[in-house]
Every structure is written in structure tokens, then in C-alpha cells.
Design an enzyme around this catalytic site. Sequence first.
Site, PDB file in Angstrom:
ATOM      1  N   SER A 117       0.884  -1.061  -0.035  1.00  0.00           N
ATOM      2  CA  SER A 117       0.270  -0.046   0.044  1.00  0.00           C
ATOM      3  C   SER A 117       1.014   1.246   0.099  1.00  0.00           C
ATOM      4  O   SER A 117       1.994   1.311   0.628  1.00  0.00           O
ATOM      5  CB  SER A 117      -0.779   0.076   1.268  1.00  0.00           C
ATOM      6  OG  SER A 117      -1.128   1.314   1.569  1.00  0.00           O
ATOM      7  N   LYS A 118       0.359   2.205  -0.619  1.00  0.00           N
ATOM      8  CA  LYS A 118       1.100   3.573  -0.712  1.00  0.00           C
ATOM      9  C   LYS A 118       1.164   4.193   0.787  1.00  0.00           C
ATOM     10  O   LYS A 118       1.874   5.203   0.829  1.00  0.00           O
ATOM     11  CB  LYS A 118      -0.014   4.616  -1.591  1.00  0.00           C
ATOM     12  CG  LYS A 118       0.553   4.401  -3.089  1.00  0.00           C
ATOM     13  CD  LYS A 118       0.098   5.660  -3.989  1.00  0.00           C
ATOM     14  CE  LYS A 118      -1.476   5.566  -4.102  1.00  0.00           C
ATOM     15  NZ  LYS A 118      -1.927   6.705  -4.984  1.00  0.00           N
ATOM     16  N   ARG A 119       0.466   3.678   1.646  1.00  0.00           N
ATOM     17  CA  ARG A 119       0.260   4.191   3.150  1.00  0.00           C
ATOM     18  C   ARG A 119       1.752   4.023   3.690  1.00  0.00           C
ATOM     19  O   ARG A 119       2.337   4.748   4.388  1.00  0.00           O
ATOM     20  CB  ARG A 119      -0.598   3.445   3.958  1.00  0.00           C
ATOM     21  CG  ARG A 119      -1.983   4.001   3.875  1.00  0.00           C
ATOM     22  CD  ARG A 119      -2.795   3.032   4.848  1.00  0.00           C
ATOM     23  NE  ARG A 119      -2.751   1.803   4.617  1.00  0.00           N
ATOM     24  CZ  ARG A 119      -2.054   1.063   5.678  1.00  0.00           C
ATOM     25  NH1 ARG A 119      -1.398   1.528   6.665  1.00  0.00           N
ATOM     26  NH2 ARG A 119      -1.896  -0.182   5.392  1.00  0.00           N
TER      27      ARG A 119
END
Length: 492
Positions: A263-265
Site C-alpha cells: 500500500s502507498k500508506r
Amino acid sequence: MSSAFSEVRVRFAPSPTGYLHVGGARSALFNYLFAKKNKGKFILRIEDTDQARSTEESLKMMIQDLKWLGLNWDEGPHPETLKDMGDCGPYKQSERQDIYQKVALQLLEAGKAYYCFMTDEELEAAREKLKAQGLQPHVESPYENMSLAEARQKIQNGEKAVVRFKTRQLKKDYILNDLIRGEVKFPSDMVGDFVLLRSDGMPVYNFCCVVDDHLMKMSHVLRAEEHLPNTLRQLMIYEGMNWETPQFGHISLVLDDDRQKLSKRKGAVACDQFKTDGYLPEAMVNYLALLGWSHPEQKEVLTLEEMCQTFSLDRVNPSGAIFDRVKLKWMNAQHLRALPNDQIYARISPFLMAAGLSLSTDPEWQVKSVETFKPYLEILSDAVALYSPLDDSKYEIAAESEEALKWESTKPVLEAWKELVTAHASEVFTEADFLAIQDAVKNKTSQKGKNLFFPIRIALIGKPQGAELKILVPLMNKTSILARAQKALEKC
């Protein structure tokens, strides 16, 4: 490999709806390595039937990323012109609509598919009724056995229909001998009659996929495990068309360190972002290859050529692969530091230029600077912070220096420093020269500790803390050092 396939042919088939994700890049890499190891062909196919989200800009970005990684394809859109290369095109699904219509017609005429006129409301009501009875909510269409002539008459009268594949009569298990996961069993009643063409004539993913893989002569389909649920429908279509089925291998997902889907998180997930941040393409492909595959001798730092020679599916792990950004940075540092110094400077130059740094153009100085900074370089963009103190135009006295400049001892230290630098016989300094002058200032002013070091640091880099001076000074010249010392003295 089945006798129906004369050579190994594999494909990477992205949808051009955004950036190339590292998970997609890893799938492309495994296909590329498998093709090269088996002297086969690597094909790039563009799955752009989602016209609302597919863009040429995204396609160009994906192609640039694949080129950056060195994953050059044998057939598909030309990397510059986007025109087809190869004998099995078109390679964009949006240009293959006539082909899908013809195959759908063959299935309709063979009685393997039918036109279904159920509305969305009728479908939903039928599904809810089945759910209430505790049954699988598979479509049971009243149009399944309508004659083709009657269905065509209804369409001619303006009614809308999807084309569905018939599944109810199949009643058996479909066995997939997955090249990575082993035997996977799919009972045919896992799915109901599924759509091949939507009512507007657009084909659905599973149908396009089978038609394209067959007509493009794919011998193997290596893809992410999230496609495993699609396989039953695809096996049914292969069987319905009496086509040879390629061998399938489903690669594990790439996971974050919390074992969730990447995830980009947690940080960058786009190849383009890693490129912008200063990762080397050879380090990226090396790291991506080791996400789920291991070298037979457990080697970790590998060239693309070494991976092509040793890659095999029996060393691909079916378990999820953890994307460790710390390990990737370590891998990048290994590849970066292994390069000759002049090549390293060529790679960092675009980052130095983008930061607006004005530095020496002398090749000898450039090689010397890399030798100095190489132990501190992990990614190319690290060079900006390392080289910034060497640009005279960037030199300024930082606000954090003001307190030290007011000390009574600072001015005598700076004056002694300037005097001894002026007296130095050469325009350049060695590390030993710098340390000798620093000791001489200490003896002359009787200052030590921060009273000695802070003023000299400010005179060289504009602030009392930062880069190690003994490695910087040999990359500076006397004129620059004296000009900086004078600016610092003027602030006392």
C-alpha cells in the site's frame, strides 16, 4: 510443454489506468526471466477495454517504466511509436473487438453460449430468491435454451442482451496443475452462467484474456495469485472452444511488512517513484526477483543476465513476499557502490543538476568526490545533501550559527584559521593538511572543543554541525575556503 506450443511464449498484460506498481513489475520480470531462460518470447499486451480509465499517458508511463527496468519485449506496442511489433497483433484489446465478436458468435452457434435478456432488477430478484433458499446465487436464466434465431429477432426489435456462457450442464471438477501451487481443484458449480459480452458488445476480462492468450499462442500464463479465481471460467472457455490450454502459474502477492497487500500508506509502490527517488533499475530488478524466488546458490546481488540464466519456477515460493524497503535500499547501495566512480558521477549528475548545484566540471575532481562520498551513498538522491556544502553559491550562515558567532573566542579562532589557510602553499588541501591547520589554530588560540570546532565548521559550511569537514575540505579550494571564512568573520 504441450506439443501444441512450438516455443515458450509468455506475456505481461497491464491495464493502462495508472502507474506501474512494483507488484506488476515483479510479474513482468518473472515472465521476462522465464522467457529468456527458455529461449522464448516475452510479449507485452495492453488490456485497455476499460475505456473510461485507460489513457495513452498511462500506457506511455508503463512503457517507460518497463524500459527503465530493462524488461524489453519481443512483441507488442513499439516503445516509441506504440505501433504493433509482431505477427499476433493487434496487441491492444481495444483494437481487437471484431475478434471477440467472432469467437462469441462461434460459442453461440455451437450452443455453448446464449443471449440473456434479463434486466438488472430481474437478476437481483433471482439472486435474492436463491440466497433465501440457502443456494448459491448463480444466474438461472429463462433464456438459456432460447433458439438463436428467436434471440436475434428480439435484438433486432431493439432489446438489449448480454452473451452468457453455459455452465449448468458441465457438472465436473476442473483440475489445474499450477506450476507454482500444485494441484488446484475447481468444482464447476463454483460459478453460474457468466457473461462473455456485455449488452453494449464490450467483452469482459475473462473472455478477452482467453481469446488473446490463445490467438497470441501463449504457452504459459504466469500471473498474480489474485487471478486464481478467474481460472475456472477461463478453463471452461478453453474447453468450450476446444483450444489447447496453456500452463498456468500463480505468483504470490507482494505484501507490506504487516503482511497486508502493498500500500502507498507505507511508502512508494510505483516504479516511477523509485526512479525519481534515485534507485538503480538493476537494483530494482534484483530485489523484485528475490520477492518470492531464490537463487540456487542463495546469491543475493545478481545481474539481470545471471537471473536469466538461473531462473526457474520450481524455486518460486507460493507464500506471500514481504516488500522490505530497508532491504531494497541495502540492495541499491550494493549495486551503486560496485559501479566505477565515473559511472556513479554520471548517474548522480541529473540529481545534482535538478537541485541547482554548481560544481566543478573537472573529471578528476568528480571521480575524487565520488571516492569520498561513495560510502555514504545508498540511493542517487543522497548525493544532493552530500554535495550541497561544496557549492559556493549555496554557502550561507545559518541562523543556528548566530550564538556561536557571538562568543568572545570565535573571532580569534576565525582570524587564525584564515591566516593559516592563506599561508598554505597549495590551492588544495589534503585531510592531513586540514587536521594540521586545525591543530595550529588550537595552539595559537588556546581554544578547544566546541569553541574551536564550531567557528571552523561555520567558516566552512555555514553551520556548527553537519558534514564531516576532513572529507569535505580536500574537495574544496583555497579561494573558496577564504571567501567563506571572510563571510563568517563579518558576522562576528
